[in-house]
Design an enzyme around this catalytic site. Structure first.
Site, PDB file in Angstrom:
ATOM      1  N   LYS A 191       0.854  -1.196   0.000  1.00 37.30           N
ATOM      2  CA  LYS A 191       0.000   0.000   0.000  1.00 37.30           C
ATOM      3  C   LYS A 191       0.888   1.244   0.000  1.00 37.30           C
ATOM      4  CE  LYS A 191      -1.776   2.876   2.883  1.00 37.30           C
ATOM      5  NZ  LYS A 191      -1.764   4.084   2.048  1.00 37.30           N
ATOM      6  N   GLU A 194      -1.329   7.591   0.039  1.00 37.57           N
ATOM      7  CA  GLU A 194      -2.415   8.159  -0.771  1.00 37.57           C
ATOM      8  C   GLU A 194      -1.954   9.412  -1.512  1.00 37.57           C
ATOM      9  OE1 GLU A 194      -2.243   7.611   2.411  1.00 37.57           O
ATOM     10  OE2 GLU A 194      -2.992   9.258   3.637  1.00 37.57           O
ATOM     11  N   GLU A 266      10.537   1.572   9.913  1.00 36.84           N
ATOM     12  CA  GLU A 266      11.522   2.624   9.593  1.00 36.84           C
ATOM     13  C   GLU A 266      10.811   3.946   9.823  1.00 36.84           C
ATOM     14  OE1 GLU A 266      14.632   2.232   8.821  1.00 36.84           O
ATOM     15  OE2 GLU A 266      14.606   0.064   8.536  1.00 36.84           O
ATOM     16  N   CYS A 300      13.782  11.374   6.059  1.00 40.16           N
ATOM     17  CA  CYS A 300      14.008  10.836   7.405  1.00 40.16           C
ATOM     18  C   CYS A 300      15.449  11.077   7.835  1.00 40.16           C
ATOM     19  CB  CYS A 300      13.679   9.359   7.433  1.00 40.16           C
ATOM     20  SG  CYS A 300      14.572   8.416   6.200  1.00 40.16           S
ATOM     21  N   GLU A 400      10.682  16.134  14.446  1.00 44.89           N
ATOM     22  CA  GLU A 400      10.948  16.170  13.017  1.00 44.89           C
ATOM     23  C   GLU A 400      10.199  17.334  12.383  1.00 44.89           C
ATOM     24  OE1 GLU A 400       9.604  12.543  11.227  1.00 44.89           O
ATOM     25  OE2 GLU A 400      11.477  12.326  10.167  1.00 44.89           O
TER      26      GLU A 400
HETATM   27  P1  NAD Z   1       2.627   8.505   7.606  1.00 46.25           P
HETATM   28  O1  NAD Z   1       2.998   7.731   8.816  1.00 46.25           O
HETATM   29  O2  NAD Z   1       1.583   9.535   7.722  1.00 46.25           O
HETATM   30  O3  NAD Z   1       2.077   7.508   6.455  1.00 46.25           O
HETATM   31  C1  NAD Z   1       2.856   6.440   5.968  1.00 46.25           C
HETATM   32  C2  NAD Z   1       1.950   5.380   5.385  1.00 46.25           C
HETATM   33  O4  NAD Z   1       1.136   4.814   6.426  1.00 46.25           O
HETATM   34  C3  NAD Z   1       0.986   5.871   4.325  1.00 46.25           C
HETATM   35  O5  NAD Z   1       0.903   4.898   3.312  1.00 46.25           O
HETATM   36  C4  NAD Z   1      -0.321   5.987   5.087  1.00 46.25           C
HETATM   37  O6  NAD Z   1      -1.461   5.863   4.266  1.00 46.25           O
HETATM   38  C5  NAD Z   1      -0.217   4.809   6.018  1.00 46.25           C
HETATM   39  N1  NAD Z   1      -1.059   4.882   7.223  1.00 46.25           N
HETATM   40  C6  NAD Z   1      -1.560   5.990   7.837  1.00 46.25           C
HETATM   41  N2  NAD Z   1      -2.260   5.623   8.926  1.00 46.25           N
HETATM   42  C7  NAD Z   1      -2.197   4.271   9.007  1.00 46.25           C
HETATM   43  C8  NAD Z   1      -2.710   3.302   9.928  1.00 46.25           C
HETATM   44  N3  NAD Z   1      -3.434   3.649  10.999  1.00 46.25           N
HETATM   45  N4  NAD Z   1      -2.441   1.993   9.716  1.00 46.25           N
HETATM   46  C9  NAD Z   1      -1.687   1.628   8.669  1.00 46.25           C
HETATM   47  N5  NAD Z   1      -1.187   2.491   7.745  1.00 46.25           N
HETATM   48  C10 NAD Z   1      -1.427   3.794   7.929  1.00 46.25           C
HETATM   49  O7  NAD Z   1       4.005   9.058   7.046  1.00 46.25           O
HETATM   50  P2  NAD Z   1       4.216  10.041   5.817  1.00 46.25           P
HETATM   51  O8  NAD Z   1       3.732  11.384   6.241  1.00 46.25           O
HETATM   52  O9  NAD Z   1       3.704   9.425   4.570  1.00 46.25           O
HETATM   53  O10 NAD Z   1       5.826  10.051   5.716  1.00 46.25           O
HETATM   54  C11 NAD Z   1       6.617  10.872   6.480  1.00 46.25           C
HETATM   55  C12 NAD Z   1       7.215  10.101   7.658  1.00 46.25           C
HETATM   56  O11 NAD Z   1       7.933   8.965   7.198  1.00 46.25           O
HETATM   57  C13 NAD Z   1       8.238  10.920   8.412  1.00 46.25           C
HETATM   58  O12 NAD Z   1       8.047  10.786   9.804  1.00 46.25           O
HETATM   59  C14 NAD Z   1       9.570  10.296   8.015  1.00 46.25           C
HETATM   60  O13 NAD Z   1      10.615  10.448   8.925  1.00 46.25           O
HETATM   61  C15 NAD Z   1       9.208   8.882   7.830  1.00 46.25           C
HETATM   62  N6  NAD Z   1      10.184   8.227   6.972  1.00 46.25           N
HETATM   63  C16 NAD Z   1      11.087   7.342   7.543  1.00 46.25           C
HETATM   64  C17 NAD Z   1      12.053   6.727   6.764  1.00 46.25           C
HETATM   65  C18 NAD Z   1      13.032   5.764   7.369  1.00 46.25           C
HETATM   66  O14 NAD Z   1      13.597   4.984   6.629  1.00 46.25           O
HETATM   67  N7  NAD Z   1      13.252   5.765   8.665  1.00 46.25           N
HETATM   68  C19 NAD Z   1      12.094   6.968   5.399  1.00 46.25           C
HETATM   69  C20 NAD Z   1      11.166   7.858   4.849  1.00 46.25           C
HETATM   70  C21 NAD Z   1      10.207   8.461   5.647  1.00 46.25           C
END
Ligand code: NAD
Length: 507
Positions: A191, A194, A266, A300, A400
């Protein structure tokens, strides 16, 4: 008058609107209820994609397809050689389609086209590396248990894996997970965010062309609720691997705990770079500038927290501010652009809020600190921003920001530098700048981080494993450890000959 380097709108956007559908059991389909969602470009405002919006029914159908495919053994029990051949073909196809994938990556994320191209071709390299690992997969043998015993430890694919990805590096992060899961023999349900569904759907088409059996990879487009949540809690899923925010990571771990499935996370980072007084300040300033503005800071690994020796703080900040003025912000479709748009208006407000709160708490702005207008583009951009006088208690120093915003703190002794670096809930990556190798090694061993860069920042290779400690995550990706995550270990203890002494003393 802002003395920045800006790149105005460079021409009309030439692209078709992508119509994304789910890939379930080898078939492309719309949602049963016909629901869709749209993604507009955060830089140009144009409609980029209209995608099927999945619900619980689509998520469950995809999990069932992955389960059936796994249990059939067509992929999970095939040879490493056969798996490697498919992964290599996928890498070739990604390169064939790189320009189109990169265009949609840019349009949906707002990142510069040159960086999107790098992300896509870099992902192809991850697929090639995972193909190599597929042929190295093996367990252990124990030949020292006595003449009558032989022990074998088998590595087996863990099963059905849910893969949930974020919007900041959609194609690259999928490449950190999917080819490794496939190399291990797992089947998957993916997934994407969005906000960035399209390049994952494009990859789905390439997987079929590469000869991956139907149902081995399934893709469901849609939101965290209900699609992501279903993928995290469903009893037919054996593992969930997630990249995203720490808050959602916690929710996923909680959902997965009902069936005690394996969880790999991650998550976020608040990555310190410590600059000692003897550092090469020109090198450090350039790397700091790169570390904070790359991907508009929506990264990240953003080097968003500088901890610099007080004696050289002014000299370093002067250099960073001068370099920041020369970084090209603007139209992501122009190849000269180095920093593009912020992913959404809501995220832009969040970034701005951190900066305003820091200033209200006594920090000072050395550069930027406000939204940026780019001529001819309706989207969201943020100024390159350097905030000095930050204290460790301020949210801008601990949380962050995920924007092009640098926080500067100072230190006097090495112990203070380590304490400041570790005074954070996160532990993803860290950096140290010094001409003295002993200073670098001492810091590298004491800092709490999954990756430490010395006299460089953000160099990455498929061979070098990646992941975080503390609240930056669980488990590791890429490198040999990235494959191990998707493997289960089974012990087989074998008796040699009829040598077993009876337990029951027969009368
Ligand atoms: P997010 O957590 O809002 O969403 C990530 C994914 O999770 C999306 O596909 C979203 O639809 C899904 N999601 C949302 N709620 C959910 C739920 N309750 N259950 C299951 N899935 C759900 O993150 P984002 O805003 O898309 O990305 C930014 C974040 O990602 C930042 O905090 C960043 O640090 C982190 N990030 C970490 C790494 C790493 O390798 N450590 C790499 C890239 C991004």
């Amino acid at each position: 008058m802002l003395d920045l380097t800006l790149i105005a709108a460079s021409g009309p956007v030439a692209h078709d609107v992508h119509h994304g559908r789910h890939l379930i059991g080898g078939r492309w389909c719309d949602s049963a209820d016909g629901a869709t969602f749209d993604r507009h470009s955060p830089s140009h405002g144009v409609l980029v994609s209209r995608s099927a919006r999945g619900g619980t029914a689509e998520a469950e159908a995809a999990i069932a397809a992955a389960r059936t495919a796994f249990d059939s053994g067509d992929w999970s029990r095939t040879t490493g050689k056969a798996r490697a051949a498919v992964l290599l073909r996928v890498a070739d196809l990604i390169e064939r389609e790189a320009e189109r994938i990169a265009l949609f990556e840019t349009l949906e994320t707002g990142k510069p086209i040159t960086q999107a191209r790098g992300e896509v071709t870099g992902a192809a390299d991850l697929w090639r590396y995972a193909a190599a690992l597929a042929r190295t997969l093996h367990g252990d043998s124990h030949n020292t248990l006595g003449a009558d015993m032989l022990g074998v430890v088998l590595k087996e694919p863990i099963g059905v894996v849910s893969i949930i990805t974020p919007w900041n590096f959609p194609f690259w992060i999928l490449g950190q997970k999917l080819p490794f899961a496939l190399a291990a023999g797992c089947t998957c349900v993916v997934k994407p965010s969005e906000l960035t569904p399209t390049t994952t759907a494009m990859l789905g088409a390439l997987l079929a062309e590469a000869g991956l059996p139907a149902g081995v990879v399934n893709i469901v487009l849609g939101h965290g609720q209900p699609v992501g949540a279903t993928l995290a809690r469903h009893p037919q899923v054996d593992m969930v691997t997630f990249t995203g925010s720490t808050g959602v990571g916690r929710a996923i771990a909680a959902a997965a705990s009902a069936t005690l499935k394996k969880v790999a996370l991650e998550l976020g980072g608040k990555n310190p770079q410590v600059i000692f007084a003897d550092a090469d300040l020109d090198e450090a300033a350039d790397a700091v500038t790169f570390g904070v503005y790359f991907n508009a800071g929506e990264c990240c690994n953003s080097g968003s927290r500088i901890i610099v020796h007080a004696d050289v703080a002014d000299a370093l900040v002067d250099r960073v501010v001068a370099l920041s003025r020369q970084v090209a912000f603007g139209d992501p479709l122009n190849p000269a652009t180095q920093v593009g748009a912020i992913v959404s208006a809501a995220h832009q407000d969040k970034i701005d809020g951190y900066v305003r709160d820091a200033v209200a708490a006594g920090a000072t702005l050395r550069l930027g600190g406000a939204p940026l207008r780019v001529e001819g583009l309706p989207g969201e951009f943020y100024q390159p921003t350097v905030v000095c006088g930050v204290t460790p208690d301020m949210p801008i120093a601990r949380e962050e920001v995920f924007g092009p915003v640098l926080s500067v703190l100072t230190f006097r002794t090495p112990d203070e530098a380590v304490a400041l670096a570790n005074d954070c809930a996160y532990g993803l990556s860290a950096g140290v700048w010094s001409e003295n190798v002993h200073t670098c090694l001492d810091f590298a061993r004491r800092v709490q981080a999954g990756t430490v860069w010395t006299n460089t920042w953000m160099d990455g290779f498929p061979e070098l494993t990646f992941g975080g400690v503390k609240q930056s995550g669980l488990g590791r990706e890429i490198g040999p450890y990235g494959l191990e995550e998707f493997l289960e270990v089974k012990t087989v203890a074998m008796r040699v000959g009829r040598t077993r002494a009876p337990w029951v003393k027969t009368r």
